[in-house]
Design an enzyme around this catalytic site. Structure first.
Site, PDB file in Angstrom:
ATOM      1  N   ASP A  89      -1.440 -19.027  13.104  1.00  0.00           N
ATOM      2  CA  ASP A  89      -0.219 -19.566  13.685  1.00  0.00           C
ATOM      3  C   ASP A  89      -0.105 -19.185  15.170  1.00  0.00           C
ATOM      4  OD1 ASP A  89       2.792 -19.650  14.338  1.00  0.00           O
ATOM      5  OD2 ASP A  89       2.685 -20.573  12.361  1.00  0.00           O
ATOM      6  N   SER A 134       3.213  -4.929   6.785  1.00  0.00           N
ATOM      7  CA  SER A 134       2.671  -4.658   5.453  1.00  0.00           C
ATOM      8  C   SER A 134       3.713  -4.973   4.391  1.00  0.00           C
ATOM      9  CB  SER A 134       2.262  -3.186   5.339  1.00  0.00           C
ATOM     10  OG  SER A 134       1.214  -2.884   6.213  1.00  0.00           O
ATOM     11  N   HIS A 148       0.857  -1.178   0.000  1.00  0.00           N
ATOM     12  CA  HIS A 148       0.000   0.000   0.000  1.00  0.00           C
ATOM     13  C   HIS A 148       0.895   1.231   0.000  1.00  0.00           C
ATOM     14  CE1 HIS A 148       0.905   0.935   4.202  1.00  0.00           C
ATOM     15  NE2 HIS A 148       0.635  -0.319   4.513  1.00  0.00           N
TER      16      HIS A 148
END
Length: 411
Positions: A346, A361, A224
């Site tokens: 997880d 990210s 992003h």
């Protein structure tokens, strides 16, 4: 006989209605364009949706060729009923190295961003020259009196030296360039000319590198854009570097409070350069070859809901694989960066981070040994879940914004 006739009629009506509804749903949840590798059939959802394009069909008269590797074809429901016409791009398989490594970003803007305006105390009372000129937070000042400005100091110097005369500003707002006339005023506090502007010309932060292209030396990361913290606007890139980062801690994510990876720039020597900061991430070129094993990039239609692995770095051990699931996929590309919903499963990652945190990210997502995408956002009220972007989207953007990212084979 009449009963049989009515039953047959109702059966036909029901079948037509079911087909209409199915086609409508398929149309609403399918993309208008696809990429396929040479020789690959385009089909998914157990062949419910497909098109019969194969390499031998590329010269078929039923297909309309727009260019050497671009075709028009019908998307089919159950291999029988046409849903809509779609664009098909035929390309070769792409091999990329998934990274999962943190990197520092040092970005300098093209122009300066207005992050706020302020009232100036004058002999005539409080005055806000910026507001009077029609300037708003988020505007990008590109020129003052015809002179390019890229630094905060340049703006301040031109205002202070204006002697109170009007300044002509060239600005950009939402992609539109316009001019404004600014009248600096004398500040009663220090007797200097002021414009009532708060501006920003740079930023720095930490993200995760998604992929390295061994053919071209280019990379993509973050998934992003880097946005201004005050305005939320994409920072317009003039130049930028990436630097090595050491992760030194974690602020665990909680409901309503996103967590973050804490780290610092290991040194001030750039390991690569940025060429673009856009909605789908940051892109550029590395100074040295990134060592790693390349994998095939999956096309969006090949991705399925179910188990995946996220490759990310949360401590000094470097990139590690953690289990997650894709809960839903949106092929329509209504959002360039929110193509799938992820759920971290997880136990080790959940214990350490609470799920997805800021700084993750760009972390690569792999399914069945293929690169399918990257983590982009976390759900504020549920840090175990977040959004991901298709790797296909990131590569396409990379090849548009970075000429070096286009391999000779694709040129």
């Amino acid at each position: 006989m009449k009963t049989i006739g009515k039953f047959a009629a109702w059966s036909i009506v029901t079948a037509c209605l079911a087909l209409t509804v199915s086609s409508g749903i398929a149309d609403a949840y399918t993309a208008d364009s696809y990429q396929i590798t040479r020789g690959q059939d385009l089909h998914w959802k157990n062949n419910i949706i497909s098109t019969n394009i194969k390499e031998k069909d590329m010269q078929a008269t039923s297909l309309t060729a727009d260019s050497e590797n671009q075709f028009k074809a019908d998307l089919m429901l159950w291999n029988t009923f046409p849903i809509k016409s779609v664009d098909i791009a035929v390309t070769g398989e792409k091999e990329l190295i998934p990274c999962g490594t943190p990197f520092g970003i040092r970005l300098f803007t093209n122009g300066v961003i207005v992050v706020g305006t302020a009232d100036i105390p004058t002999q005539d009372g409080m005055v806000n020259p910026a507001t009077c000129a029609g300037i708003k937070t988020g505007d990008i000042i590109q020129k003052i009196n015809g002179k390019d400005v890229n630094q905060n100091e340049e703006v301040a110097a031109l205002v202070e030296k204006s002697d109170g005369k009007a300044l002509e500003l060239e600005l950009e707002r939402n992609g539109r360039v316009f001019t404004a006339t600014l009248h600096p005023v004398t500040c009663e506090t220090d007797n200097l000319y002021k414009a009532g502007l708060w501006v920003r010309d740079s930023t720095a932060g930490i993200g995760t590198m998604t992929f390295y292209d061994p053919e071209t030396g280019s990379f993509g990361g973050l998934g992003h854009a880097i946005c201004d913290t005050d305005t939320g606007e994409v920072m317009p890139l003039r130049s930028g570097d990436i630097l090595p980062v050491t992760i030194c801690g974690i602020a665990k994510g909680e409901k309503g409070l996103p967590g973050e990876l804490r780290g610092y720039f290991s040194n001030d020597t750039a390991i690569g350069s940025l060429c673009a900061n856009v909605q789908a991430g940051v892109y550029g070129n590395l100074e040295k070859t990134f060592e790693g094993t390349s994998v095939t990039m999956a096309m969006k239609q090949d991705i399925t809901t179910g188990k995946v692995q996220i490759l990310t770095t949360i401590n000094e051990d470097g990139p590690q694989y953690y289990d997650a699931e894709i809960e839903s996929i949106d092929l329509r590309n209504q959002s360039e960066t929110k193509n799938m919903v992820l759920h971290v499963t997880d136990p080790e990652l959940l214990k350490a981070t609470g799920g997805i945190v800021q700084g993750m990210s760009g972390s690569p997502i792999l399914q069945n040994g293929k690169l399918v995408g990257a983590v982009t956002h976390v759900f504020v009220n549920d840090p175990t879940r977040g959004y991901g972007i298709f790797a296909e989207n990131m590569l396409n953007v990379s090849q548009i914004v970075n000429p070096q990212a286009v391999s000779k084979d694709a040129a």
